[in-house]
Design an enzyme around this catalytic site. Structure first.
Site, mmCIF file in Angstrom:
data_model
loop_
_atom_site.group_PDB
_atom_site.id
_atom_site.type_symbol
_atom_site.label_atom_id
_atom_site.label_comp_id
_atom_site.label_asym_id
_atom_site.label_seq_id
_atom_site.Cartn_x
_atom_site.Cartn_y
_atom_site.Cartn_z
ATOM 1 N N HIS A 76 0.816 -1.227 0.000
ATOM 2 C CA HIS A 76 0.000 0.000 0.000
ATOM 3 C C HIS A 76 0.848 1.275 0.000
ATOM 4 C CE1 HIS A 76 0.198 0.920 4.417
ATOM 5 N NE2 HIS A 76 0.188 -0.385 4.577
ATOM 6 N N ASP A 78 -0.219 4.452 1.051
ATOM 7 C CA ASP A 78 -0.458 5.472 2.082
ATOM 8 C C ASP A 78 0.252 5.097 3.376
ATOM 9 O OD1 ASP A 78 -2.235 3.277 2.472
ATOM 10 O OD2 ASP A 78 -3.451 4.509 3.804
ATOM 11 N N ASP A 106 6.081 0.670 7.046
ATOM 12 C CA ASP A 106 4.703 0.237 6.768
ATOM 13 C C ASP A 106 4.101 1.259 5.814
ATOM 14 O OD1 ASP A 106 2.031 -0.447 6.799
ATOM 15 O OD2 ASP A 106 1.709 0.098 8.892
ATOM 16 N N GLU A 139 -5.061 2.192 2.629
ATOM 17 C CA GLU A 139 -5.113 0.939 3.392
ATOM 18 C C GLU A 139 -5.345 1.245 4.871
ATOM 19 O OE1 GLU A 139 -3.551 -2.476 5.766
ATOM 20 O OE2 GLU A 139 -2.916 -0.405 5.784
ATOM 21 N N ASP A 163 3.129 -6.818 3.613
ATOM 22 C CA ASP A 163 2.737 -5.760 4.556
ATOM 23 C C ASP A 163 2.463 -6.267 5.967
ATOM 24 O OD1 ASP A 163 1.929 -3.265 5.520
ATOM 25 O OD2 ASP A 163 -0.145 -3.565 4.908
HETATM 26 ZN ZN LIG Z 1 0.484 -1.470 6.326
#
Ligand SMILES: [Zn+2]
Length: 372
Positions: A76, A78, A106, A139, A163
Site C-alpha cells: 500500500h 499510504d 509500513d 489501506e 505488509d
Molecule cells: Zn500497512
C-alpha cells in the site's frame, strides 16, 4: 539475488516521498514511473474518485517469459500520521525516523521489495511469469483502497500482500472478518425532576441489553466489542438517545453473522420491553483470511521463503490487511512478514537485513512462479 544497495536506496527514496491516506498522488506518480521504466503497463482504477482521494489504486502488468500462472504482488502507498517530511536515519543496520515522525516502513518496505525483486529478475534475465502489481491507496483506516479496487482487471488467482509487521519468513494465514456496528437506543425525553416517570431512559435500556448480551471473547475464532458510547442532553433530562459503536470479528463468516444477529436481537427485545426502540447500522467491512496448510498460496509462499534460506512459519493476527479484501473477492491471498517493527509509532524501525530479505523473497516468488 537482489541488489542490496539499491533496495536500501529505493526504500529511502520512498519514505522521503510524502504520502498519506487519500493523498497518495506523489507516491503513485513515482511508483508508476518506476514500473513503466521496467516495462510495465500501468493504469489506475477509479477507487480514488469513489473515496475522495487524489489517485486510484495502481494496477500494473508485465508479460512473462513463461506462460505459467500469474504472480500478483501488492503493497500500500499510504501511511499513518505523522508521516510527512520523514528524515530516515540508518545506524548499526537499523533504519529509523529522526523521532518526530513515523518511518513508513509500513508499507514502503513492501513497495521497495516489490520494485527490487522485479528489477533484479529483469536485469539477470531469469525466467519470469506474468506479473501483476497492485499498489493500493487508503489501506490505513479501513482498507478503503482494496475495498474499491477494480478486481475485474486482475487475472491472478493468488496474491501476496507484502505488509505484515512480523519477521521475514512468517506468513499471515489467519485474520478475522469484520463487521462495524452502530446501535442507537431511542427512549423518551422528560424532565428528570418534574416528571421522570414520563421518560424512558435510553442508557438504562442499553445497560439491561448489554448485561444480557455475549460480548468480548465469544469463542476461539470470534470476538465482539462495544468501544464507543455517547448520549444525553443535560443532567436534568431523562436520556432520550444513547448510541454505541463497536465491531464483531470472526475467522468464520457464519459465526460473525450469528454474533451480529444475536446483538441486534437482544437490543431489539430489550428496547421493546422498556418502550424504547433501536436503530441498527450494520456495515460488513471485509471477510476473513482463513488459509489452511496445503492451500496453494501458502505452499508457494513457503517455497519462496525456503529458496532464500529461511524457515517459513504461519501466523495469525487480529487485525485486517489488504489480504482480507483479496480473499473476500475470491483471490487467495496471504500477508508476508516484512520485518518492520513499531508500526504507527514514532519508534517505527526496520533492520536493513530484513529489507534485503523481503526483497529476496519477492525475487524468489518470481522464480517459483516461473518454475511451475
Ligand atoms: Zn500497512
Amino acid at each position: 539475488m537482489i541488489n542490496n544497495a539499491r533496495i536500501l536506496d529505493t526504500f529511502l527514496t520512498l519514505v522521503t516521498t510524502d504520502s498519506k491516506t487519500k493523498q497518495e498522488g506523489r507516491m503513485a506518480d513515482l511508483l508508476q514511473s518506476r514500473l513503466e521504466a521496467m516495462g510495465f503497463t500501468v493504469e489506475r482504477d477509479n477507487a480514488g474518485e469513489l473515496i475522495g482521494g487524489e489517485t486510484g489504486n495502481i494496477i500494473a502488468r508485465l508479460k512473462g517469459t513463461r506462460s505459467t500462472e500469474t504472480l500478483l504482488l501488492c503493497a500500500h502507498m499510504d501511511r499513518v500520521n505523522p508521516g510527512i517530511g520523514i528524515k530516515p536515519q540508518v545506524k548499526d543496520g537499523i533504519i529509523t525516523s529522526d523521532g518526530t515522525t513515523i518511518l513508513a516502513a509500513d508499507d514502503c518496505a513492501g513497495l521497495a521489495a516489490i520494485l527490487e525483486g522485479i528489477q533484479s529478475a529483469l536485469e539477470q534475465g531469469i525466467d519470469r511469469p506474468d506479473i501483476e502489481v497492485v499498489f493500493t491507496i487508503a489501506e490505513e483506516g479501513g482498507l478503503n483502497g482494496s475495498k474499491h479496487l477494480d478486481y475485474s482487471k486482475l487475472t491472478a488467482k493468488q496474491a501476496f500482500i507484502i505488509d505484515s509487521s512480523t519477521p521475514v519468513g512468517t506468513v499471515v494465514n489467519q485474520a478475522p472478518a469484520q463487521t462495524k456496528l452502530t446501535y442507537r437506543i431511542i427512549g423518551k425525553a422528560a424532565h428528570g425532576g418534574v416528571e421522570p416517570e414520563k421518560g424512558v431512559n435510553a442508557l438504562i435500556v442499553a445497560a439491561h441489553a448489554l448485561t444480557r448480551m455475549k460480548l468480548g471473547r465469544i469463542d476461539e475464532e470470534t470476538t465482539a466489542n462495544i468501544g464507543l458510547a455517547q448520549g444525553g442532553a443535560a443532567t436534568n433530562i431523562v436520556m432520550e438517545t444513547f448510541e454505541m459503536k463497536g465491531d464483531a470479528r470472526s475467522l468464520v463468516m457464519e459465526k460473525m453473522e450469528a454474533q451480529v444477529a444475536h446483538m441486534t436481537e437482544v437490543f431489539e427485545k430489550t428496547a421493546a420491553e422498556f418502550g424504547a426502540r433501536v436503530e441498527a447500522d450494520i456495515q460488513f467491512a471485509y471477510g476473513p483470511v482463513n488459509l489452511k496448510p496445503g492451500d496453494v498460496v501458502l505452499e508457494r509462499a513457503f517455497a519462496a521463503i525456503r529458496r532464500v534460506g529461511l524457515h517459513p512459519e504461519l501466523r495469525a493476527t487480529g487485525g485486517g490487511s489488504d489480504a482480507n479484501l483479496f480473499n473476500t473477492k475470491g483471490i487467495q491471498a496471504c500477508n508476508l512478514g516484512t520485518g518492520y517493527r513499531g508500526a504507527h509509532s514514532l519508534k517505527e524501525s526496520i533492520p536493513v537485513s530484513e529489507l534485503e530479505k523481503i526483497g529476496a523473497v519477492v525475487y524468489a516468488l518470481i522464480q517459483e512462479y516461473a518454475a511451475l
